[in-house]
Design a protein around this motif. Structure first.
Motif, PDB file in Angstrom:
ATOM      1  N   THR A  57       0.833  -1.212   0.000  1.00 28.79           N
ATOM      2  CA  THR A  57       0.000   0.000   0.000  1.00 28.79           C
ATOM      3  C   THR A  57       0.864   1.257   0.000  1.00 28.79           C
ATOM      4  OG1 THR A  57      -1.747  -1.163   1.212  1.00 28.79           O
ATOM      5  CG2 THR A  57      -1.797   1.243   1.243  1.00 28.79           C
ATOM      6  N   ALA A  58       1.897   1.263   0.840  1.00 31.93           N
ATOM      7  CA  ALA A  58       2.789   2.428   0.904  1.00 31.93           C
ATOM      8  C   ALA A  58       3.488   2.663  -0.424  1.00 31.93           C
ATOM      9  CB  ALA A  58       3.811   2.238   2.020  1.00 31.93           C
ATOM     10  N   MET A  59       3.975   1.599  -1.061  1.00 32.62           N
ATOM     11  CA  MET A  59       4.688   1.766  -2.327  1.00 32.62           C
ATOM     12  C   MET A  59       3.755   2.210  -3.453  1.00 32.62           C
ATOM     13  SD  MET A  59       7.660  -1.184  -2.472  1.00 32.62           S
ATOM     14  CE  MET A  59       6.626  -2.584  -2.030  1.00 32.62           C
ATOM     15  N   VAL A  60       2.527   1.729  -3.437  1.00 34.16           N
ATOM     16  CA  VAL A  60       1.563   2.172  -4.450  1.00 34.16           C
ATOM     17  C   VAL A  60       1.290   3.671  -4.308  1.00 34.16           C
ATOM     18  CG1 VAL A  60      -0.853   1.994  -5.174  1.00 34.16           C
ATOM     19  CG2 VAL A  60       0.476  -0.084  -4.761  1.00 34.16           C
ATOM     20  N   ILE A  61       1.129   4.131  -3.067  1.00 33.20           N
ATOM     21  CA  ILE A  61       0.892   5.558  -2.829  1.00 33.20           C
ATOM     22  C   ILE A  61       2.109   6.381  -3.246  1.00 33.20           C
ATOM     23  CG2 ILE A  61       0.506   7.292  -1.045  1.00 33.20           C
ATOM     24  CD1 ILE A  61      -1.125   5.175   0.474  1.00 33.20           C
ATOM     25  N   LEU A  62       3.301   5.930  -2.853  1.00 33.16           N
ATOM     26  CA  LEU A  62       4.524   6.668  -3.190  1.00 33.16           C
ATOM     27  C   LEU A  62       4.764   6.678  -4.696  1.00 33.16           C
ATOM     28  CD1 LEU A  62       6.871   5.411  -0.345  1.00 33.16           C
ATOM     29  CD2 LEU A  62       5.892   7.697  -0.586  1.00 33.16           C
ATOM     30  N   ARG A  63       4.453   5.598  -5.381  1.00 37.95           N
ATOM     31  CA  ARG A  63       4.612   5.591  -6.825  1.00 37.95           C
ATOM     32  C   ARG A  63       3.653   6.597  -7.466  1.00 37.95           C
ATOM     33  NH1 ARG A  63       2.720   3.876 -11.725  1.00 37.95           N
ATOM     34  NH2 ARG A  63       4.286   3.034 -13.173  1.00 37.95           N
ATOM     35  N   GLY A  64       2.434   6.644  -6.955  1.00 40.58           N
ATOM     36  CA  GLY A  64       1.488   7.619  -7.486  1.00 40.58           C
ATOM     37  C   GLY A  64       1.993   9.045  -7.333  1.00 40.58           C
ATOM     38  N   GLN A  65       2.577   9.346  -6.175  1.00 43.28           N
ATOM     39  CA  GLN A  65       3.135  10.677  -5.951  1.00 43.28           C
ATOM     40  C   GLN A  65       4.317  10.952  -6.888  1.00 43.28           C
ATOM     41  OE1 GLN A  65       4.081  10.663  -1.778  1.00 43.28           O
ATOM     42  NE2 GLN A  65       1.948  10.874  -1.129  1.00 43.28           N
ATOM     43  N   THR A  66       5.149   9.938  -7.091  1.00 43.56           N
ATOM     44  CA  THR A  66       6.305  10.103  -7.977  1.00 43.56           C
ATOM     45  C   THR A  66       5.862  10.376  -9.410  1.00 43.56           C
ATOM     46  OG1 THR A  66       7.580   8.576  -6.594  1.00 43.56           O
ATOM     47  CG2 THR A  66       8.431   9.032  -8.800  1.00 43.56           C
ATOM     48  N   TRP A 164       7.898  -2.057 -10.059  1.00 39.57           N
ATOM     49  CA  TRP A 164       6.878  -1.244 -10.755  1.00 39.57           C
ATOM     50  C   TRP A 164       7.047   0.232 -10.415  1.00 39.57           C
ATOM     51  CZ3 TRP A 164       1.968   0.515  -8.368  1.00 39.57           C
ATOM     52  CH2 TRP A 164       1.086   1.064  -9.308  1.00 39.57           C
ATOM     53  N   TRP A 165       7.464   0.507  -9.193  1.00 40.30           N
ATOM     54  CA  TRP A 165       7.694   1.894  -8.762  1.00 40.30           C
ATOM     55  C   TRP A 165       9.013   2.424  -9.316  1.00 40.30           C
ATOM     56  CZ3 TRP A 165       9.166   3.136  -2.994  1.00 40.30           C
ATOM     57  CH2 TRP A 165       9.342   4.525  -2.850  1.00 40.30           C
ATOM     58  N   THR A 187      14.382  -7.076  -6.300  1.00 39.46           N
ATOM     59  CA  THR A 187      13.558  -7.112  -7.509  1.00 39.46           C
ATOM     60  C   THR A 187      13.839  -8.415  -8.247  1.00 39.46           C
ATOM     61  OG1 THR A 187      15.270  -5.941  -8.779  1.00 39.46           O
ATOM     62  CG2 THR A 187      13.545  -4.601  -7.773  1.00 39.46           C
ATOM     63  N   GLY A 188      12.928  -8.771  -9.155  1.00 42.93           N
ATOM     64  CA  GLY A 188      13.121  -9.957  -9.963  1.00 42.93           C
ATOM     65  C   GLY A 188      13.176 -11.229  -9.127  1.00 42.93           C
ATOM     66  N   PRO A 189      13.793 -12.280  -9.656  1.00 37.70           N
ATOM     67  CA  PRO A 189      13.850 -13.562  -8.932  1.00 37.70           C
ATOM     68  C   PRO A 189      14.708 -13.508  -7.673  1.00 37.70           C
ATOM     69  CG  PRO A 189      15.246 -13.633 -10.886  1.00 37.70           C
ATOM     70  CD  PRO A 189      14.465 -12.355 -10.968  1.00 37.70           C
ATOM     71  N   MET A 190      15.601 -12.524  -7.574  1.00 37.69           N
ATOM     72  CA  MET A 190      16.461 -12.435  -6.405  1.00 37.69           C
ATOM     73  C   MET A 190      15.661 -12.210  -5.133  1.00 37.69           C
ATOM     74  SD  MET A 190      19.615 -13.043  -6.785  1.00 37.69           S
ATOM     75  CE  MET A 190      19.930 -12.472  -5.119  1.00 37.69           C
ATOM     76  N   ALA A 191      14.571 -11.457  -5.228  1.00 35.68           N
ATOM     77  CA  ALA A 191      13.766 -11.163  -4.041  1.00 35.68           C
ATOM     78  C   ALA A 191      13.283 -12.446  -3.383  1.00 35.68           C
ATOM     79  CB  ALA A 191      12.583 -10.271  -4.421  1.00 35.68           C
ATOM     80  N   VAL A 192      12.885 -13.415  -4.193  1.00 35.19           N
ATOM     81  CA  VAL A 192      12.375 -14.690  -3.674  1.00 35.19           C
ATOM     82  C   VAL A 192      13.519 -15.605  -3.264  1.00 35.19           C
ATOM     83  CG1 VAL A 192      11.025 -16.737  -4.230  1.00 35.19           C
ATOM     84  CG2 VAL A 192      10.275 -14.494  -5.055  1.00 35.19           C
TER      85      VAL A 192
END
Length: 347
Positions: A57-66, A164-165, A187-192
């Motif tokens: 949720t925080a990243m979606v909001i921050l991406r919108g602001q960016t 995505w952000w 990001t990518g497969p490294m995150a998992v």
């Protein structure tokens, strides 16, 4: 025994949509070892789910602001190195959030993996469960599968949303390089892959030491050591590219320019000789005070220009898949050890 069963407590409803027999469809629910594992560790599971939802949720909001800020800029301003100073706020946020997400593997290993089996061994729960009709293999499998699936899902979602952000503005963010842990590892497969590795390490340590607190401390040390090794290994997954000049190094000579988002490697800029050899930047450093002497010194060594080594961002995906493959292979080996050791020496 199936882990999903129908709830016999569901009663026939007299209203609303019904199935062909005149009753509501029964809802699936966990049972057996799956229910036991969820019941035991539901606090940790719900914490991971809540953290994931809040972070997304925080990243979606921050991406919108960016993106709203980018839309206010003129096209001529949207270029690497030419963004207004106000954009630094958004670049700093991306760097900070990426840094926070890079700690997830530590938490997965220390707070989830280490106590997961060690706690059951320490309290005697493992002995109680395996003395019933549940085999050691089945219990171990569920103890590994359920948290691993949740870790993979959580980190996969967090990594996808963060990417995505970051992706639309990655050429403008100068606060963090793509080879750093705050970008590459989240990001990518490294995150998992990274989080699954540390989780497996924590479980293995807990299985061997059989004490929760001791296992957590030892796991923390191992995970930190893995982090140091990985920081050294990460950049070596790529193929280093060179950019060179051959117009001399005197006044007015320009050093080679690197592509956008390229990450320079090595000690910086090297001198390039006519034979193609590289000389360290400290060559003729003792004659820097005398311009003519310095030039003569470089000419005596047949220096014709500069060369720089770098990693282009186009290699990022390949490097991530290679790194993820290494970590997943190590994870599979650790899981195999856990299963073999647990079946023979669990109790």
């Amino acid at each position: 025994m199936s882990t999903l069963t129908l709830d016999p407590a569901r009663k026939t409803s007299e209203e609303g949509p019904q199935n062909g027999r005149g009753s509501w469809p029964a809802a699936p629910r966990l049972s057996g070892t799956a229910w036991l594992v969820w019941r035991q560790h539901r606090a940790a599971f719900w914490t991971i789910i809540a953290f994931t939802l809040l972070a997304v949720t925080a990243m979606v909001i921050l991406r919108g602001q960016t993106m709203d800020y980018l839309r206010t800029l003129e096209p001529t301003q949207k270029r690497p190195g030419g963004m207004p100073p106000e954009f630094d706020t958004y670049g700093n946020l991306i760097a900070e959030v990426g840094g926070y997400l890079s700690y997830f593997p530590v938490l997965a290993g220390v707070l989830l993996g280490a106590p997961f089996i060690a706690g059951d061994l320490e309290t005697g729960t493992a002995k109680l469960v395996t003395s019933q009709s549940v085999s050691r293999l089945r219990w171990l499998t569920m103890k590994l599968a359920m948290p691993a699936a949740l870790v993979a899902l959580s980190t996969g979602v967090l990594g996808a949303v963060f990417n995505w952000w970051w992706s639309p503005v990655k050429g403008f963010v100068t606060q963090v390089e793509w080879t750093s842990g705050g970008i590459f590892d989240v990001t990518g497969p490294m995150a998992v892959a990274y989080s699954l590795l540390t989780f497996a390490v924590g479980v293995a340590v807990g299985l061997l030491l059989r004490r929760t607190l001791v296992s957590m401390v030892v796991t923390l040390g191992i995970v930190v050591a893995i982090g140091f090794v990985w920081d050294e290994l990460r950049s070596r997954l790529g193929h280093i590219v060179s950019a060179s000049t051959d117009k001399g190094v005197g006044p007015g000579a320009k050093q080679p320019e690197l592509p956008d988002m390229a990450v320079q490697q090595g000690q910086g800029t090297y001198f390039l000789t006519s034979s193609g050899d590289r000389l360290d930047w400290t060559t003729c450093l003792d004659k820097m005070d005398d311009g003519k002497a310095h030039t003569a010194c470089l000419e005596s060594k047949h220096v014709v220009g500069w060369t720089k080594e770098y990693l282009p961002i186009e290699q990022m995906a390949t490097m991530q898949w290679l790194g993820a493959g290494i970590m997943l292979t190590a994870t599979a080996a650790i899981v195999a050890f856990i299963v073999v050791w647990g079946r023979k020496r669990l109790l």
